[in-house]
Design an enzyme around this catalytic site. Structure first.
Site, short mmCIF file in Angstrom:
data_model
loop_
_atom_site.label_atom_id
_atom_site.label_comp_id
_atom_site.label_asym_id
_atom_site.label_seq_id
_atom_site.Cartn_x
_atom_site.Cartn_y
_atom_site.Cartn_z
N CYS A 122 26.87 140.36 5.87
CA CYS A 122 28.31 140.57 5.84
C CYS A 122 28.99 140.08 7.10
O CYS A 122 28.37 139.50 7.97
CB CYS A 122 28.58 142.07 5.70
SG CYS A 122 27.71 142.82 4.34
N SER A 139 28.54 123.65 3.56
CA SER A 139 27.61 123.65 4.68
C SER A 139 26.86 122.34 4.83
O SER A 139 26.34 122.02 5.89
CB SER A 139 26.65 124.84 4.59
OG SER A 139 26.38 125.13 3.25
N ASP A 170 22.22 118.30 1.38
CA ASP A 170 22.62 119.72 1.37
C ASP A 170 21.92 120.43 2.52
O ASP A 170 20.97 119.93 3.10
CB ASP A 170 22.24 120.38 0.03
CG ASP A 170 23.08 121.63 -0.23
OD1 ASP A 170 23.86 122.03 0.66
OD2 ASP A 170 22.96 122.21 -1.32
N CYS A 191 14.11 133.12 14.17
CA CYS A 191 13.34 133.59 13.02
C CYS A 191 13.23 132.44 12.02
O CYS A 191 14.24 131.96 11.50
CB CYS A 191 14.02 134.79 12.36
SG CYS A 191 13.06 135.40 10.96
P1 5GP Z 1 19.91 126.69 -4.75
O1 5GP Z 1 21.08 126.27 -5.55
O2 5GP Z 1 18.94 125.60 -4.45
O3 5GP Z 1 19.25 127.91 -5.33
O4 5GP Z 1 20.47 127.22 -3.34
C1 5GP Z 1 20.84 126.35 -2.32
C2 5GP Z 1 22.32 126.21 -2.23
O5 5GP Z 1 22.91 127.51 -2.17
C3 5GP Z 1 22.77 125.49 -0.98
O6 5GP Z 1 23.84 124.62 -1.34
C4 5GP Z 1 23.27 126.59 -0.04
O7 5GP Z 1 24.37 126.11 0.73
C5 5GP Z 1 23.69 127.69 -1.00
N1 5GP Z 1 23.46 129.10 -0.59
C6 5GP Z 1 24.26 130.16 -0.93
N2 5GP Z 1 23.81 131.32 -0.45
C7 5GP Z 1 22.67 131.04 0.22
C8 5GP Z 1 21.75 131.85 0.94
O8 5GP Z 1 21.88 133.07 1.07
N3 5GP Z 1 20.71 131.20 1.50
C9 5GP Z 1 20.56 129.84 1.38
N4 5GP Z 1 19.53 129.25 1.96
N5 5GP Z 1 21.41 129.07 0.70
C10 5GP Z 1 22.45 129.65 0.13
MG MG Z 2 25.80 124.84 -0.27
#
Ligand code: 5GP
Ligand code: MG
Length: 466
Positions: A15, A304, A366, A452
């Protein structure tokens, strides 16, 4: 399913928090402004608690502007206050779980907002329940407050910074938390001794403020910004502030995903600017390309992935272009309960620009691949717009382990990198090729032993399990 249980137990809370004391007018508008700048850290719910002696809370589901509208803001008086934005969860969205959590004890108000999770909360809750204690919410915050009250057993105005710190350290030492506590005419903030999550302080002409990220201070007349270090906290009264170290920092363990994915590019998290990190990650990602790799255009997955694609383009000389517009009215909602909903969300979130895509060899960049939902949906879109080739690149190394500290990574089996080779991943998401940043390269961006990186390693979580 693991993630379902996790959500119900509220182990994961990722958060944004903002609080402090203001010298001019009421603090509520300052908190709302701060929370709006931290909106990327949580979009499920928002709340503000303000006052001096007595406290008043406004909290609701939804984005900050919706949860705390201007008429609600007018009812919030006082110079002290704390606020919270909550990261999307799909489990328990009862209003009682929205923070800040306010209670009255011995006739005095006390409230709490926190970012992170305290892994021992479940056990402590069970212990309390066995002796007949009732909880109104399922959130960790209530457990923390109850634990503090049980230890201190005196009016909140008499709680000392050090004894609160001691209680947190004794009971929640395995936690990843930043906590804001609002007591009569006083704010106290704590960052856990691993330092998983960031916490910043700003001395401004308008007052003293603490926030998850320094982007929240933008627009204030800032005199000084200080990072609250692991095992440190701050006590804010109307005349003064004091930063205090309450314990020895343990193996400092700052979450790399704060830099890779979570925080605003504007922010300086763990003394490092997030945008610069993402540029650098993109640059070094290109270093591992085969010498004969070519593409016509480098396209980011917003938001991002933006800095990462700029860095990649600079290093490779492959022209950068947007190619996909992100619909800003859609929330960041990667944590939907069903796969179909997650896919739909990606399809609604991104809109392709055909003229950039048609006939091109695309390198798509990404920040991370978790389940692979985002990339496979986007690749379908690019192909339907006539892309000739699509090469998927991730500036995060392969994520192969779950995370219990707040960044929402599902079960291992759901992780696309867990048991697949790059070629198998490419096949699954429909890409011509896939590459991740090699894990050892991370060291070039995240210096020292203070990060980490457990999600990139096998069997690292066990020792930390609650
Ligand atoms: P995926 O769609 O491969 O399951 O997740 C990756 C995408 O979700 C990336 O574009 C990333 O920016 C976004 N994303 C949203 N929430 C999270 C999170 O809590 N952790 C990570 N690593 N990616 C996240
Ligand atoms: Mg993303």
């Amino acid at each position: 399913m693991y993630s379902m249980n996790v959500k119900k137990d509220k182990i994961k809370e990722e958060c944004g928090i903002f609080g402090g004391f203001c010298t001019q007018g009421n603090i509520a508008p300052y908190i709302k402004c701060g929370l709006l700048k931290l909106q990327h850290r949580g979009q499920e719910a928002a709340g503000i608690c303000c006052g001096n002696e007595q406290q008043k809370v406004v909290k609701n589901n939804g984005l900050v502007n919706f949860a705390i509208d201007n008429s609600a803001l007018k009812n919030l008086d006082g110079k002290f206050g704390i606020g919270h934005v909550r990261y999307s969860t799909f489990g328990d969205d009862r209003k009682e779980n929205i923070q800040p959590l306010k209670i009255t004890y011995m006739g005095e108000d006390v409230s709490l907002a926190h970012n992170g999770n305290v892994s021992q909360a479940k056990k402590i809750r069970e212990k309390f329940e066995r002796i007949g204690e009732v909880f109104l919410s399922s959130s960790d915050s209530e457990v923390i407050l109850k634990r503090l009250i049980f230890s201190l057993k005196k009016k909140p105005s008499l709680w000392k910074f050090e004894e609160v710190a001691q209680c947190l350290d004794n009971n929640f030492s395995l936690g990843a938390y930043c906590i804001l506590l609002f007591l009569p005419n006083r704010i106290m903030a704590y960052r856990d001794s691993f330092g998983y999550r960031p916490l910043m302080f700003a001395h401004c002409n308008e007052g003293f403020f603490v926030a998850s990220e320094d982007v929240a201070f933008y627009g204030l007349n800032v005199r000084k910004i200080i990072e609250i270090m692991p095992a440190q906290g701050i006590e804010i009264t109307k005349d003064n502030y004091e930063i205090k170290t309450f314990s020895k920092a343990k193996n400092v363990c700052q979450c790399v995903f704060e830099q890779i994915y979570f925080s605003s590019p504007v922010s300086n998290i763990f003394s490092q600017n997030v945008y610069s990190t993402r540029i650098k990650l993109g640059e070094i990602l290109y270093e591992s390309e085969d010498k004969d790799f070519i593409a016509d255009v480098a396209i980011p997955v917003m938001d991002s992935g933006l800095g990462c694609a700029i860095g990649y383009s600079r290093a490779s000389k492959i022209p950068f272009d947007l190619g996909l517009i992100r619909n800003n009215w859609m929330e960041r909602s990667f944590i939907q309960p069903q796969q179909e909903k997650r896919s739909l969300n990606v399809r609604q979130k991104f809109i392709p620009i055909k003229s950039i895509i048609e006939g091109k060899r695309i390198v798509l960049i990404d920040d991370s691949l978790v389940r692979g939902t985002t990339s496979s949906e986007i690749i379908k879109m690019l192909r339907s717009c006539g892309a000739k080739e699509v090469h998927m690149r991730s500036v995060s190394p392969r994520i192969i382990n779950t995370c219990i500290w707040g960044v929402d990574i599902p079960t291992r089996k759901e992780l696309i990198s867990y048991d697949k080779s790059d070629e198998q991943i490419a096949l699954q998401i429909g890409a011509d090729s896939v590459k991740f940043l090699p894990q050892e390269k991370l060291r070039e961006v995240f210096l020292g032993d203070v990060w980490c990186k457990k999600c990139f390693k096998e069997d690292e979580n066990e020792i930390f399990l609650p």
